[in-house]
Design an enzyme around this catalytic site. Structure first.
Site, PDB file in Angstrom:
ATOM      1  N   GLU A 174       7.799   3.635   8.270  1.00 53.72           N
ATOM      2  CA  GLU A 174       7.802   4.498   7.130  1.00 53.72           C
ATOM      3  C   GLU A 174       9.347   5.109   7.144  1.00 53.72           C
ATOM      4  O   GLU A 174      10.139   5.503   6.411  1.00 53.72           O
ATOM      5  CB  GLU A 174       6.854   5.593   7.046  1.00 53.72           C
ATOM      6  N   LYS A 194       7.103   1.514  19.384  1.00 54.58           N
ATOM      7  CA  LYS A 194       6.759   2.635  18.507  1.00 54.58           C
ATOM      8  C   LYS A 194       6.873   2.062  16.849  1.00 54.58           C
ATOM      9  O   LYS A 194       7.404   0.973  16.690  1.00 54.58           O
ATOM     10  CB  LYS A 194       7.642   3.921  18.712  1.00 54.58           C
ATOM     11  N   ARG A 215      10.678  -0.323  21.621  1.00 53.36           N
ATOM     12  CA  ARG A 215      10.740  -1.952  21.832  1.00 53.36           C
ATOM     13  C   ARG A 215      10.840  -2.418  20.644  1.00 53.36           C
ATOM     14  O   ARG A 215       9.807  -2.344  19.763  1.00 53.36           O
ATOM     15  CB  ARG A 215       9.836  -2.599  22.845  1.00 53.36           C
ATOM     16  N   GLY A 241       0.894  -1.264   0.116  1.00 52.09           N
ATOM     17  CA  GLY A 241       0.051   0.007  -0.093  1.00 52.09           C
ATOM     18  C   GLY A 241       0.830   1.358  -0.102  1.00 52.09           C
ATOM     19  O   GLY A 241       0.715   2.110  -0.905  1.00 52.09           O
TER      20      GLY A 241
END
Lengths: 768, 165
Positions: A724, A720, A648, A264
Site C-alpha cells: 500500500e 516488511k 529486506r 482487490g
C-alpha cells in the site's frame, strides 16, 4: 518449531477473560550479513505461465455442469422503503431457477442493523432482489419482470449536507457513525496559541473507486450440506466464517477457494453480500450459481475510498520545529458500516512527525451513497494529502526547504505508545535516497516555456506493514525431493506465491523450481489472515520459513545418518547436502527423501510475535516534477522518484511493481479519479468510461530508489510490507509541485483542470 | 411491461484459434459469452462491459476487438484469436515469454487483452516507438502494474528501429 504459550489474562471486572497466545519459532532472523541465494533475486512470477496463457482460474471461470447465472436487482432510489415486491412473473419465466427478495429470503442479519435483503434501501445500488437463470440474458430478463413499489424517503448526499442539523437521517439515530474518535497528547491548543508560525487550512479529498478489473463475485455450489465458494476475496477464512455463520453451517462444511483474483486493493477484504446470495440461490435452485457483479454494480455497491474534509492546523517555531498538530476530520462513510480496516485518517497526524502536542478528532458521517471500504492505505492516503500539503505550506511560510523542514521533524519512535522504531532512521534514508536520485535542489527555479510551467514537490509517509501473528504454513518433502508448501493465505495479485516460494526454497536449500506453494483454499490450507495492511509477506513469510526450517532440520538429521556425519557439519545448498570439508561426501535431497519414502518429512510453522518494546514501521518519500499548462489547466507528471523502507526486499521485481502500480494509482487519485454523484443520489460515472483511471500514456517515468535493508528485529525474514504505502505520498507531492510551478495551492483532490483554471484565474486577476 | 422478447437463433461458422467452429447463437449473444461459456475459453475477461478497458480483447481477422460488445453473429465467417491460441503448443509466443520475464503480469486480469493488443500492434508496426506503444495501449486498462513493465515487455519483442521515445 512453534511452541505455543497460552496466558490467561483475567479481566477482574466480570467481563470474559482473554487469552494471549504466543508462538515462538526459535529462528534466528536473516540479517544483513546472512548470505541468501534465492531470497533477494528478481525471479519471474511462479504463476506467470498460467496468466499469459489464459489458464489462470478466477472466481467467474469455474467450470461446473449445470451452472446458473445470477443477477441482482438494485435500488434505483437513494433512500426508499419497499412497499410491495412481486416476483411471480420472474419466477414463471422459463429458464429461471431461483428468485430471492425481501419477501422470500431468510432473515439474515447484515450490517449492524439490517438484513441481507432489507425493506429499507439506503443508496442507489442497494440490493433488492436476485435471480439465478440458465443464461445471463434470461437472468437480465427476469430482473425486468420483478415488480417493486418503492416509497421514496428523504435522502442526503455529500458530507456537508449530511452534517447539517436539518439533514434527513440516513438511519435512525442520525448521520454520525458514532462519537468522534479523539486522540490527544500534550496540549495542541496551547501550543498553537504560542506558536510564532501557524498554518490553518482545510483540505478535501474525493470519493475514489477501486475499479479492480475483476469485479466482486463468486461461484457457489452445494454437495449435500457442503458448500464450496470460489470467491474473489482477499480473505478466504473471513468469507468462510461469515458465510458459515449466516447460513448456520459449521465452518468445516464451507470451503472457500481463491486461486487468482483480478485485483482487490482493499475492496475485497470483507465478506460481501454476493457470497451469501449466491449460496442461497444455489441451494434454492439445486444447481451451481455464478454471481459476478457488473461494472456498474461494482462501482455502486462494492466499496469506495471515503471522501474527507480535514481542517489542519500546524504550529512551528521560526527555525521550523513543529510544536503543534491539530486535525479535525470528517469522512463520508456512505450508507453502511461494512467492517474491515477502518479508514483511520487521523493516524498519520499522530505518527509521521515528532511533535509533543497533537490532537486529532475524526468523525464518520452516513450519507445515502454506496458504503466506503478500505482502499489501499485507507485513511493514510487521505490524511497524507492534507498533512503533507500543510507541511509544504509551512515550509513556504518559513521560507524553508520542504526537505529540510521534514528532516528536522520526522519521527524516530512511535509516539502513541512511546516505543522506538526498529528502524528509527528509516524515513531519513528515504528522504536522502529520494532527494539524491531526484536531484532535489531548493535553489532551483521553476522553469517552463510558453504556457507551460514546471515545478517540483515532495511528500513522505509512514505505514504499518509489520505483519503480525497468527499465520501458519506447512512444508512437506516428497519422495522425489520436491517440496510443497501449504498455507491458507491468498495471492491477491501482488506476487505472494512467488515471494513465499522464495522464502521456502531458501530455507530448504532447494532451487525455486523444486518448490510449489498452495494457497487460497480453506479446506487444504492452514489459517492465514486477510491479505490487507501490506502484511502478507511479513506475516506468512516467517511462518513459511519456520515450517521449512523444521523440515530442513529433519532432512539434515536423516542425511547425517546416511552420510555418517553430525547434522551440524552438513551444508545444504541448491538441493545438495555436503559434509563440510569433505566435498566428495554428498547427497542430493532426493537421495535422502527417496530412501525414507513413503515416510515423509513435514514441517509446521507459525508466525512468531512482533518484538517487545519496539514498533515496526515502514516509511517512504517521493519527489515529483510536474508541468502545468496554465492555459488548459492540465497537469502532467513528468517524473517521480520513490524511495521506500520496507526491510529486506525478497524479490526486487515484485517490489518495483508495487511501487510503480501504487504511484500510478496516486497519479489517478491526484489528477483524475472521482466518483460523481448528482443531487438525486445517482452516481453519474459508475463505469470505466467516465470514471477516469490512468492509462498507459498518463504514467510518468518512475524511478524506484530502493532501500533494501533487512529489518531483523521485525521478524525472522527481515522483510516488511510494501503493497500500500507507495500510494500515500504521490498526491500531496504532485499538489506541492503544482504550487511550485504556478504558485497556486489546490487543497482539494483531484487537481482537475476546472479547479486549476479557477485557481489560476483567481490568482491572476488581470487578463494577460 | 411483462413482455418477453421472442428470440430466434442462427447458425454461425467461424474459426477460433485455428479450429473451425459451428454454433447456434441468439442474435444478441456476445462474442465474449460465447467464447467463455460455450467454448470454455476463459482467457478473455469480462470487466467494463462497454469496450473501454480492453480486458476482453480478442483478435478478429487480426484486428483487436472488445468481445464484450461484439455480437457473436458478427464473427460469422471470421477468424478469432484468443489468448489460448497465442502459444504454439507448449511453446509460448515471444510476447508471452516477455511478459513473464519483464514482470508485466501482476493480477493477470488484463494480461490476455494486453497480449492480443500488442500482437496486433506488432503485426501492424513491427518497430513502434515507446510512445506509440503507450498510445496503442490506451484502450487497455491495468490497475496493478503502472504499465511500465508491460511497455518494456512489448518493446523487447519489437524489431529494432523504433527509436527510444
Amino acid at each position: 518449531m512453534p511452541r505455543l504459550h497460552v496466558d490467561r489474562l483475567r479481566s477482574g471486572d466480570g467481563s470474559e477473560d482473554e487469552y494471549r497466545v504466543v508462538e515462538r519459532t526459535g529462528l534466528a532472523a536473516w540479517d544483513a550479513t546472512t548470505a541468501l541465494t534465492v531470497v533477494g533475486r528478481p525471479y519471474p512470477r511462479v504463476e506467470g505461465a498460467e496468466k499469459v496463457t489464459g489458464r489462470a482460474c478466477y472466481a467467474g471461470d469455474v467450470r461446473l455442469a449445470g451452472l446458473l447465472h445470477a443477477r441482482v436487482l438494485r435500488s434505483p432510489l437513494p433512500h426508499a422503503r419497499i412497499r410491495r415486491i412481486d416476483t411471480a412473473a420472474a419466477e414463471a419465466l422459463p429458464g429461471v431457477h431461483a428468485v430471492l427478495g425481501t419477501h422470500s429470503a431468510p432473515a439474515i442479519r447484515w450490517y449492524p442493523d439490517g438484513l441481507l435483503f432489507d425493506r429499507t434501501l439506503r443508496f442507489v445500488g442497494d440490493e433488492v432482489a436476485a435471480v439465478a437463470a440458465e443464461s445471463e440474458e434470461t437472468a437480465a430478463d427476469a430482473l425486468r419482470l420483478v415488480a417493486v413499489e418503492y416509497e421514496p424517503l428523504p435522502f442526503v448526499v455529500g458530507l456537508e449536507a449530511a452534517l447539517r442539523p436539518e439533514a434527513p437521517p440516513v438511519r435512525e439515530g442520525g448521520n454520525l457513525v458514532g462519537p468522534p474518535k479523539v486522540y490527544a497528547r500534550g496540549d495542541a491548543e496551547a501550543a498553537l496559541r504560542e506558536a510564532p508560525v501557524v498554518i490553518d487550512e482545510t483540505y478535501t479529498t474525493q470519493t475514489a473507486l477501486h475499479n479492480c478489473l475483476e469485479p466482486h463475485g463468486c461461484t457457489a455450489t452445494w454437495d449435500g450440506e457442503r458448500l464450496t465458494l470460489w470467491d474473489s476475496t482477499q480473505s478466504v477464512f473471513d468469507v468462510r466464517e461469515r458465510v458459515a455463520e449466516t447460513l448456520g453451517l459449521p465452518e468445516h462444511r464451507v470451503r472457500v477457494i481463491k486461486h487468482h483474483m483480478g485485483g482487490g486493493f482493499g475492496s475485497k477484504q470483507i465478506a460481501w453480500k454476493h457470497a451469501v446470495i449466491a449460496a442461497l440461490l444455489a441451494r434454492r435452485a439445486g444447481r451451481p450459481v455464478r454471481l459476478m457483479l457488473d461494472r456498474e454494480a461494482e462501482n455502486l455497491a462494492a466499496g469506495n475510498r471515503n471522501a474527507t474534509r480535514q481542517r489542519v492546523r500546524l504550529g512551528a517555531t521560526r527555525d521550523g520545529t513543529l510544536t503543534a498538530i491539530s486535525a479535525r476530520i470528517e469522512q463520508d462513510t456512505g450508507a453502511y458500516l461494512v467492517g474491515g480496516e477502518g479508514s483511520n485518517t487521523s493516524a498519520i497526524y499522530q505518527t509521521l512527525y515528532r511533535c509533543p502536542n497533537v490532537t486529532t478528532e475524526q468523525v464518520g458521517v452516513y450519507t445515502n451513497t454506496g458504503p466506503a471500504v478500505a482502499f489501499r492505505a485507507p485513511g493514510h492516503v487521505e490524511g497524507a494529502f492534507a498533512l503533507e500539503s500543510a507541511m509544504d505550506e509551512l515550509a513556504r511560510a518559513l521560507d524553508m526547504d520542504p526537505l529540510a523542514l521534514r528532516l528536522r521533524n520526522y519521527a524516530e519512535a512511535d509516539q502513541r505508545r512511546g516505543r522506538p522504531y526498529t528502524t528509527p532512521d528509516g524515513l531519513r534514508l528515504c528522504y536522502e535516497r529520494a532527494a539524491a536520485e531526484f536531484g532535489w535542489r531548493r535553489d532551483r527555479r521553476p522553469s517552463g516555456q510558453g504556457s507551460r510551467r514546471r515545478g517540483i514537490g515532495m511528500a513522505a509517509h509512514d505505514w504499518g506493514g509489520s505483519g503480525y501473528p497468527p499465520g501458519y504454513a506447512w512444508v512437506k518433502l516428497n519422495g522425489d525431493g520436491s517440496a510443497e508448501v501449504v498455507t491458507g493465505t491468498q495471492d491477491i495479485g501482488t506476487g505472494t506465491r512467488t515471494g513465499l516460494t522464495q522464502i521456502a526454497a531458501e530455507e530448504l536449500g532447494l532451487p525455486l523450481e523444486r518448490v510449489l506453494l498452495h494457497l487460497g483454499d480453506t479446506a487444504t490450507g492452514v489459517y492465514a489472515p486477510v491479505s490487507a495492511g501490506s502484511a502478507t509477506q511479513a506475516t506468512i513469510g516467517p511462518a513459511v520459513r519456520a515450517a521449512a526450517a523444521e523440515a530442513r532440520r529433519q532432512l539434515l538429521e536423516a542425511a547425517a545418518t546416511m552420510l555418517e556425519a553430525a547434522p551440524a557439519d552438513l551444508q545444504l545448498r541448491e538441493g545438495t547436502i555436503r559434509v563440510a570439508g569433505a566435498p566428495d561426501r554428498a547427497l542430493d535431497v532426493a537421495d535422502v527423501t527417496r530412501r525414507i519414502a513413503p515416510h515423509m518429512i513435514q514441517g509446521h510453522g507459525a508466525r512468531g510475535p512482533n518484538p517487545d518494546g519496539k514498533a515496526v514501521r515502514t516509511f517512504g518519500a517521493q519527489c515529483v516534477e510536474v508541468e502545468v499548462d496554465v492555459d488548459t489547466g492540465e497537469v502532467s507528471v513528468l517524473r517521480v522518484v520513490a524511495s521506500h523502507e520496507c526491510g529486506r526486499i525478497v524479490n526486487p521485481t515484485l517490489v518495483d511493481s508495487q511501487v510503480l502500480g501504487a504511484v500510478t494509482q496516486g497519479v489517478g487519485f491526484a489528477l483524475m479519479e472521482e466518483r460523481v454523484v448528482d443531487a438525486g443520489g445517482v452516481v453519474l460515472n459508475a463505469n470505466l468510461e467516465e470514471y477516469k483511471v490512468p492509462t498507459a500514456p498518463d504514467v510518468p517515468a518512475v524511478v524506484h530508489a530502493r532501500v533494501d535493508r533487512p529489518d531483523p528485529e521485525a521478524n525472522a525474514t527481515g522483510a516488511k510490507g510494501i503493497g500500500e504505502p507507495p500510494l500515500v505520498p504521490t498526491a500531496p507531492a504532485i499538489a506541492n509541485a503544482v504550487f511550485d510551478a504556478v504558485g497556486v495551492r489546490i487543497r482539494h483532490t483531484p487537481l482537475s483542470r476546472r479547479r486549476l483554471l479557477a485557481a489560476l484565474a483567481a490568482h491572476r486577476p488581470e487578463p494577460a | 411491461m411483462n413482455v418477453i422478447p421472442i428470440r430466434s437463433s442462427s447458425e454461425i461458422r467461424l474459426t477460433v484459434n485455428g479450429r473451425p467452429v459451428t454454433l447456434e447463437v441468439r442474435p444478441e449473444a456476445l462474442l465474449l459469452d460465447v467464447l467463455r461459456d460455450r467454448l470454455q475459453l476463459k482467457g478473455a475477461r469480462r470487466s467494463c462491459d462497454m469496450q473501454v478497458c480492453g480486458a476482453c480483447t480478442v483478435l478478429v481477422d487480426g484486428a483487436p476487438v472488445s468481445a464484450c460488445t461484439y455480437l457473436a453473429v458478427e464473427a460469422d465467417g471470421r477468424e478469432v484469436l484468443t489468448v489460448e491460441g497465442l502459444a504454439d503448443g507448449d511453446r509460448l509466443d515471444p510476447l508471452q515469454e516477455a511478459f513473464i520475464e519483464h514482470g508485466a503480469v501482476q493480477c493477470g486480469f488484463c494480461t490476455a487483452g494486453m497480449l492480443l493488443t500488442a500482437k496486433a500492434l506488432l503485426a501492424e508496426e513491427p518497430s513502434p516507438s515507446p510512445a506509440r506503444v503507450a498510445e496503442y495501449l490506451r484502450g487497455n486498462l491495468c490497475r496493478c502494474t503502472g504499465y511500465r513493465k508491460i511497455l518494456d515487455a512489448i518493446l523487447a519483442c519489437a524489431a529494432p528501429g523504433g527509436g527510444t521515445r
